[in-house]
Design a protein around this motif. Structure first.
Motif, short mmCIF file in Angstrom:
data_model
loop_
_atom_site.label_atom_id
_atom_site.label_comp_id
_atom_site.label_asym_id
_atom_site.label_seq_id
_atom_site.Cartn_x
_atom_site.Cartn_y
_atom_site.Cartn_z
N LEU A 292 0.87 -1.17 0.00
CA LEU A 292 0.00 0.00 0.00
C LEU A 292 0.91 1.22 0.00
O LEU A 292 1.85 1.30 0.79
N THR A 293 0.62 2.17 -0.89
CA THR A 293 1.46 3.36 -1.00
C THR A 293 0.68 4.61 -0.63
O THR A 293 -0.31 4.94 -1.29
N ALA A 294 1.10 5.27 0.42
CA ALA A 294 0.54 6.56 0.81
C ALA A 294 1.62 7.40 1.47
O ALA A 294 1.34 8.19 2.37
N ALA A 295 2.88 7.20 1.03
CA ALA A 295 4.02 7.99 1.50
C ALA A 295 4.10 7.98 3.02
O ALA A 295 3.98 6.93 3.64
N CYS A 296 4.28 9.17 3.62
CA CYS A 296 4.46 9.25 5.07
C CYS A 296 3.17 9.03 5.85
O CYS A 296 3.21 8.88 7.08
N SER A 297 2.03 9.01 5.15
CA SER A 297 0.76 8.64 5.78
C SER A 297 0.53 7.13 5.70
O SER A 297 -0.47 6.63 6.20
N GLY A 298 1.46 6.43 5.06
CA GLY A 298 1.24 5.03 4.72
C GLY A 298 0.89 4.12 5.87
O GLY A 298 0.00 3.28 5.77
N PHE A 299 1.59 4.28 7.00
CA PHE A 299 1.31 3.37 8.12
C PHE A 299 -0.11 3.56 8.64
O PHE A 299 -0.82 2.58 8.90
N ILE A 300 -0.54 4.81 8.81
CA ILE A 300 -1.90 5.06 9.29
C ILE A 300 -2.92 4.52 8.30
O ILE A 300 -3.90 3.85 8.68
N PHE A 301 -2.72 4.76 7.02
CA PHE A 301 -3.65 4.26 6.01
C PHE A 301 -3.69 2.73 6.00
O PHE A 301 -4.75 2.13 5.84
N ALA A 302 -2.53 2.10 6.15
CA ALA A 302 -2.47 0.64 6.17
C ALA A 302 -3.11 0.08 7.44
O ALA A 302 -3.80 -0.95 7.40
N LEU A 303 -2.90 0.75 8.56
CA LEU A 303 -3.52 0.32 9.82
C LEU A 303 -5.04 0.37 9.72
O LEU A 303 -5.73 -0.58 10.13
N VAL A 304 -5.56 1.46 9.18
CA VAL A 304 -7.00 1.58 9.01
C VAL A 304 -7.52 0.50 8.06
O VAL A 304 -8.56 -0.12 8.31
N THR A 305 -6.79 0.24 6.98
CA THR A 305 -7.19 -0.80 6.04
C THR A 305 -7.24 -2.17 6.73
O THR A 305 -8.19 -2.94 6.55
N ALA A 306 -6.24 -2.45 7.54
CA ALA A 306 -6.20 -3.72 8.27
C ALA A 306 -7.40 -3.87 9.19
O ALA A 306 -8.02 -4.95 9.26
N THR A 307 -7.75 -2.80 9.89
CA THR A 307 -8.87 -2.89 10.84
C THR A 307 -10.19 -3.16 10.13
O THR A 307 -11.06 -3.83 10.70
N GLN A 308 -10.32 -2.68 8.91
CA GLN A 308 -11.58 -2.91 8.19
C GLN A 308 -11.72 -4.38 7.78
O GLN A 308 -12.82 -4.93 7.78
N PHE A 309 -10.62 -5.03 7.44
CA PHE A 309 -10.66 -6.46 7.15
C PHE A 309 -11.03 -7.25 8.40
O PHE A 309 -11.75 -8.26 8.32
N ILE A 310 -10.57 -6.81 9.56
CA ILE A 310 -10.91 -7.49 10.81
C ILE A 310 -12.36 -7.22 11.18
O ILE A 310 -13.09 -8.13 11.58
N ARG A 311 -12.81 -5.98 11.01
CA ARG A 311 -14.19 -5.62 11.34
C ARG A 311 -15.20 -6.49 10.57
O ARG A 311 -16.26 -6.84 11.10
N THR A 312 -14.86 -6.77 9.32
CA THR A 312 -15.80 -7.55 8.49
C THR A 312 -15.75 -9.04 8.79
O THR A 312 -16.55 -9.81 8.24
N GLY A 313 -14.80 -9.45 9.63
CA GLY A 313 -14.69 -10.86 9.99
C GLY A 313 -13.91 -11.70 9.00
O GLY A 313 -13.82 -12.92 9.15
N VAL A 314 -13.30 -11.05 8.01
CA VAL A 314 -12.57 -11.80 6.98
C VAL A 314 -11.25 -12.34 7.52
O VAL A 314 -10.89 -13.49 7.27
N TYR A 315 -10.51 -11.50 8.26
CA TYR A 315 -9.23 -11.92 8.82
C TYR A 315 -9.19 -11.63 10.31
O TYR A 315 -9.85 -10.71 10.79
N GLN A 316 -8.39 -12.43 11.04
CA GLN A 316 -8.30 -12.28 12.49
C GLN A 316 -6.95 -11.76 12.97
O GLN A 316 -6.88 -11.06 13.98
N ASN A 317 -5.88 -12.13 12.27
CA ASN A 317 -4.53 -11.74 12.68
C ASN A 317 -3.82 -11.07 11.52
O ASN A 317 -3.50 -11.72 10.52
N VAL A 318 -3.59 -9.78 11.65
CA VAL A 318 -3.05 -8.99 10.53
C VAL A 318 -1.77 -8.29 10.96
O VAL A 318 -1.72 -7.66 12.02
N VAL A 319 -0.75 -8.39 10.12
CA VAL A 319 0.49 -7.65 10.32
C VAL A 319 0.48 -6.41 9.44
O VAL A 319 0.24 -6.50 8.24
#
Length: 335
Positions: A112-139
């Protein structure tokens, strides 16, 4: 913010930085600058730089492995790996190589590419996969080797950037939800303020067909405009995220900002009325490590005992795009 699915808890963190260090004094041999000039304008004293044989994938895997271990998991427990980076080893992406190096054979992996915002954007993306029940353990990994793309003759940019990687593990939980809120924004009108741009030259293939071939050029930045953008937008986005979480700034135990510049961090904290002792900063050692800066600072603060389970963290990334975002979360499992 209303919880729509499983709760989320961030249970592990890790980081990795190159051993090679460039000091402010070292930079005086490259450009017309001084230790005093750099420190007073940026707060930086050192930056860790990758050697010629250091890959982004290996740094990322080291940080992720430490985070997985701290979470009490094994690589085969991981369902998803998101690598936030602007400097992959391969333009097709480096997350798959990280998955291989970790031995996380069951995990889906993507960049995922969002420069210096990348970690926050990736963290939010990860949480949405968990919220939907698709994945449980995300790095989630934030990693960059910007030294590859710095103009080492430009004193306005070469003093800023270092290399590194940081990672966290997010897990689904049926207990208290610890990911409290987020906000993300983009303003493409300011795109030209900070760039690592492709530049090509025309290459005729036939009499009628001409393509472009070239490579990416060193980082260019309008520092004044980026500063103005950051000190205006970052406090605003944190306030909006706090509002969604039904929290006040008094509830924040720690503020972890993208480690771009000490002046920016001081201005943001001041506008939020957050005392300096609550601001996590390590840019004096590592410089601006782009997507790595937030998880790298988080990992150091956790492992030093500064951040404890249950602490409320407000974090914000901002940078090229221009992009910016914030996330509010409780660290770890509060036993």
């Amino acid at each position: 913010m209303q919880q729509l699915g499983p709760g989320i808890v961030i249970t592990g963190c890790g980081s990795a930085t190159p051993t090679q260090v460039m000091t402010n004094q070292d930079l005086t041999h490259l450009v017309d600058t001084s230790d005093e000039w750099i420190r007073t304008r940026t707060g930086m004293e050192k930056r860790h730089l990758a050697t010629a044989d250091t890959s982004l994938s290996h740094l990322s895997a080291q940080a992720a492995a430490a985070a997985i271990t701290k979470a009490g998991l094994t690589p085969t427990d991981i369902d998803l790996i998101i690598l936030a980076t602007s400097t992959p080893d391969d333009l097709f992406g480096s997350a798959a190589e990280v998955q291989h190096l970790l031995g996380a054979s069951k995990a889906v992996a993507f960049d995922l590419t969002a420069a210096c915002s990348g970690f926050i954007f990736a963290l939010v993306t990860a949480t949405q996969f968990i919220r939907t029940g698709v994945y449980q353990n995300v790095v989630v990994i934030g990693a960059d080797i910007l030294s590859r793309w710095v103009d080492w003759s430009d004193r306005n940019t070469c003093v800023l950037f270092g290399d590194g990687a940081g990672a966290v593990v997010c897990q689904a939980t049926s207990d208290e939800d610890c990911f409290l809120s987020f906000e993300m924004y983009t303003d493409g009108q300011q795109h030209e303020c900070l760039n690592l741009a492709y530049q090509g030259v025309a290459k005729p293939l036939t009499d009628d067909i001409i393509i472009s071939q070239g490579t990416y050029q060193p980082i260019t930045m309008n520092g004044r405009e980026v500063y103005r953008f950051a000190v205006a937008k970052v406090p605003e986005v944190i306030k909006k995220a706090l509002f969604k979480a039904n929290l006040s700034t008094d509830a924040i135990d720690w503020l972890i900002l993208h480690q771009a510049n000490q002046r920016i961090m001081d201005a943001v904290a001041q506008r939020l009325n957050i005392p300096s002792q609550k601001v996590i900063a390590n840019l004096q050692e590592y410089g601006n490590t782009s997507a790595a800066s937030i998880p790298l600072a988080l990992d150091e603060a956790v492992r030093s005992g500064k951040i404890k389970p249950g602490d409320v963290i407000a974090s914000s990334g901002f940078g090229a795009g221009l992009t910016w975002g914030a996330a509010i979360f409780r660290w770890g499992i509060n036993n």
